[in-house]
Every structure is written in structure tokens, then in C-alpha cells.
Design a protein around this motif. Structure first.
Motif, PDB file in Angstrom:
ATOM      1  N   TRP A  92     -71.373  59.240  18.025  1.00  2.00           N
ATOM      2  CA  TRP A  92     -72.372  58.798  18.984  1.00  2.00           C
ATOM      3  C   TRP A  92     -72.457  59.810  20.135  1.00  2.00           C
ATOM      4  O   TRP A  92     -71.504  60.561  20.395  1.00  2.00           O
TER       5      TRP A  92
ATOM      6  N   TRP B  71     -78.961  55.583  17.821  1.00  2.00           N
ATOM      7  CA  TRP B  71     -77.680  55.910  17.203  1.00  2.00           C
ATOM      8  C   TRP B  71     -76.839  54.678  16.841  1.00  2.00           C
ATOM      9  O   TRP B  71     -76.179  54.663  15.822  1.00  2.00           O
TER      10      TRP B  71
ATOM     11  N   TRP C 294     -70.558  56.661  25.289  1.00  2.32           N
ATOM     12  CA  TRP C 294     -70.784  56.231  23.911  1.00  2.32           C
ATOM     13  C   TRP C 294     -69.875  56.950  22.917  1.00  2.32           C
ATOM     14  O   TRP C 294     -69.371  56.345  21.975  1.00  2.32           O
TER      15      TRP C 294
END
Length: 349
Positions: A169, A138, A162
Motif C-alpha cells: 500500500w 489500493w 498505509w
């Protein structure tokens, strides 16, 4: 009786001959040992410490220098981080200090107090590299603002996943790996990203040894970290590099992007600082510094860093041979001037 006397005389003669040989042999050994001690005493030990980022360049040049028997020197290169290296250098413990950032005002004052004069020699460029685990599918790029959001002191204990950095994300824990606070990489990264040197969250895996950071990121699918470009070059199969966007588009670290000043603000010069006292009183240290400048471009290239311009190395020679003491960086990193412009400035000690 005569036969007995003859045997006795022969025995005494043999004993005298053996004793004489043993004495000659021992004398020869002692002379040889004395010569070895004398020769050993002539070998100059050049002590170098400091940055793990600069270490691969210095270590490679040190090996080449020692390979020539005419140099008669032993070069010891250790790693304690840029700050740790300057602590030793400014008390006169080492002859040369590897540094991945310019000397600070505090370190300048310590050197001055202890009478340690130094010549500042830029030797290569580095690209501070942001990397993640290869399983990370990602994070292909990251902005400077997002890096600040992750690493600023206020993020400690708060930015832990994240999706808190970028909404698209995944909702996964983010595990951070970065330079220890004795490292010049730490100082440069925090100044370039957060805006103030040493301003960083503390809840992350820290090390002055970049190999430790590489190993940590390689084993942790949720990891993100930063270190010198040479360590990424060495471990491309174990890491995934992340492009950095400073507002002008995402740029990957590479020799080309560093040379063309596109990878900003994470491109930086690397240095060695030579103790001028050592240069004057240990001619081999001065000789090594000369050898270093001569080999810096090819060695930097071979270990994964970017050579300076030909002009910059010529200015290094000028500074070394004219004994230009001090620094042109006024105690902090510069992000707005070229290295050529900086090297022409008046040095400060």
C-alpha cells in the motif's frame, strides 16, 4: 322621556345579551381547553435512547406506531450511543434502550441496584462495515490481523501510514474514523478485532453518530473507518466498502453473507431492552414492544439490516409475554453460538 327610557332599556338588554354571549363563549373556550389538557395528559410518552446503529429501525417503527391514533402515544427516540443509553435506562430515565451489543456486567449491576428489570429482545443483524474514501484505489480487502494492527492501543502514534499496514500500500497518511467510546459499535468492534472490549487507540476521529463518520470518510482521501451496514447502504455513492478476511478469504458485508454467517467476526445481533416496570404500568410501552417485534423483520430489511430468523422473533414473543427478565449473553458478546442457541439459554439478571 318615554323614548329615552325605551332606548336605555334596549341598551341594557343589548349589553346583557353581549355579556351573556361573551360569558358563554369564554366558558366554551375554557371547557375546550380543559378537554385538550385532559386529552393531552392521556398521551403516554415512550422514551427511547441509545445506539445510533439501531436508531433507524426504532425511528421507522416509532413513526408507524404513532400514525395509528388508537395508540395515543408519543415516542421520543434519541441517540447517545449504547453505553450512554444504558446509563439512562439503568437509572429508570428511559423505557426502552437501543443497543448494538449485549448489556455488560457493570450495566446489569446498575440496573439491579436501581430496581430496573429488563427484557432483552434481539431485533436484527448488522454487519460492521469497514469503509474507505472512493478515491482509495489500493485497499480492496483487509485481514482481521491488519485491522488489529491499525486499531490496537499499541498502534497509537505509531501506525500512521498505509504502507505500515501492508507493504504494497502507498506511503500515505492513514486517517482513522470510528465509533466513540459510548457506542456499542466501539465495544463490539474492539472485542471482535482487538480481542478486548474498549481496547483501542485514541488518536482517531470518534463519534457516536455514524452520519458524522460517513461525512468524514467521504471528505478524506486517506480515510478508513467503521460503522453499521445501514449507513453504508444509505451512502454507497459516497464510500467504498472493504472486504474483510478472517483467514477464510475476503468477504464483503451483505445481507447474504450475514445470513449465511460468512462475514465473521463482524456480524452482530442488534437489540432493544424493555423496562419491565414500564411494560407492567404503562400498557402502551408493552403494546409498542409487541408492535416492534411484529414490524422488526420488514423494517430492518427496508433500512439496510438483516432480519432474524422466524424462530428468533417467535422466541422474542415468548420472552416478552412470559416476562423473561435478564440477558442470555452473560455480560459480553458471543462469537461462537447461533442466536437460536443463545435465546434458549437461561437468562441472567
Amino acid at each position: 322621556m318615554k323614548a329615552t327610557a325605551t332606548k336605555l332599556a334596549l341598551t341594557v338588554g343589548m349589553f346583557t345579551f353581549v355579556t351573556s354571549c361573551a360569558s358563554t363563549s369564554n366558558s366554551s373556550i375554557q371547557t375546550q381547553q380543559a378537554t385538550q389538557v385532559t386529552d393531552s395528559a392521556k398521551v403516554t410518552i415512550i422514551k427511547i435512547d441509545g445506539s445510533s446503529t439501531v436508531y433507524p429501525i426504532t425511528q421507522a417503527i416509532a413513526k408507524e406506531f404513532q400514525a395509528d391514533s388508537k395508540n395515543n402515544a408519543q415516542v421520543k427516540v434519541n441517540i447517545s450511543g449504547t453505553s450512554g443509553g444504558f446509563e439512562k435506562f439503568c437509572t429508570g430515565e428511559t423505557d426502552i434502550s437501543n443497543a448494538s451489543r449485549p448489556i455488560t456486567q457493570t450495566e446489569m449491576a446498575a440496573c439491579k441496584k436501581n430496581g430496573v428489570a429488563y427484557i432483552e429482545l434481539p431485533i436484527a443483524f448488522d454487519a460492521l462495515t469497514v469503509a474507505v474514501n472512493p478515491q482509495n484505489n489500493w485497499a480492496k480487502d483487509i485481514t482481521v490481523a491488519e485491522l488489529k494492527k491499525i486499531w490496537e492501543p499499541e498502534a497509537e502514534g505509531k501506525i500512521t501510514r498505509w504502507n505500515q499496514v501492508r507493504a504494497s500500500w502507498p506511503d500515505r497518511p492513514i486517517k482513522l474514523y470510528g465509533a466513540g467510546d459510548k457506542s456499542g459499535t466501539f465495544d463490539y468492534f474492539t472485542e471482535a478485532v482487538v480481542g478486548k472490549a474498549k481496547a483501542s487507540r485514541k488518536d482517531y476521529t470518534a463519534s457516536e453518530d455514524d452520519e458524522v463518520l460517513v461525512a468524514g470518510i467521504n471528505k478524506d482521501p486517506d480515510a478508513l473507518g467503521y460503522f453499521g451496514y445501514a449507513y453504508y447502504e444509505e451512502n454507497k455513492d459516497k464510500l467504498k466498502v472493504v472486504a474483510v478476511n478472517n483467514g477464510k478469504g475476503a468477504v464483503l458485508p451483505s445481507r447474504e453473507t450475514v445470513e449465511k454467517a460468512k462475514y465473521q467476526p463482524l456480524s452482530r445481533p442488534l437489540f432493544i431492552y424493555v423496562n419491565l416496570w414500564s411494560s407492567k404500568n404503562k400498557s402502551v410501552v408493552y403494546k409498542f414492544a409487541d408492535f416492534y417485534i411484529n414490524k422488526a423483520a420488514t423494517t430492518a430489511n427496508s433500512v439496510g439490516y438483516v432480519p432474524l430468523s422466524e424462530e428468533a422473533y417467535k422466541l422474542d414473543y415468548v420472552h416478552l409475554y412470559k416476562g423473561k427478565i435478564g440477558t442470555v449473553f452473560t455480560g459480553k458478546s458471543q462469537f461462537d453460538l447461533t442466536l437460536g442457541e443463545l435465546l434458549r439459554k437461561q437468562k441472567e439478571f
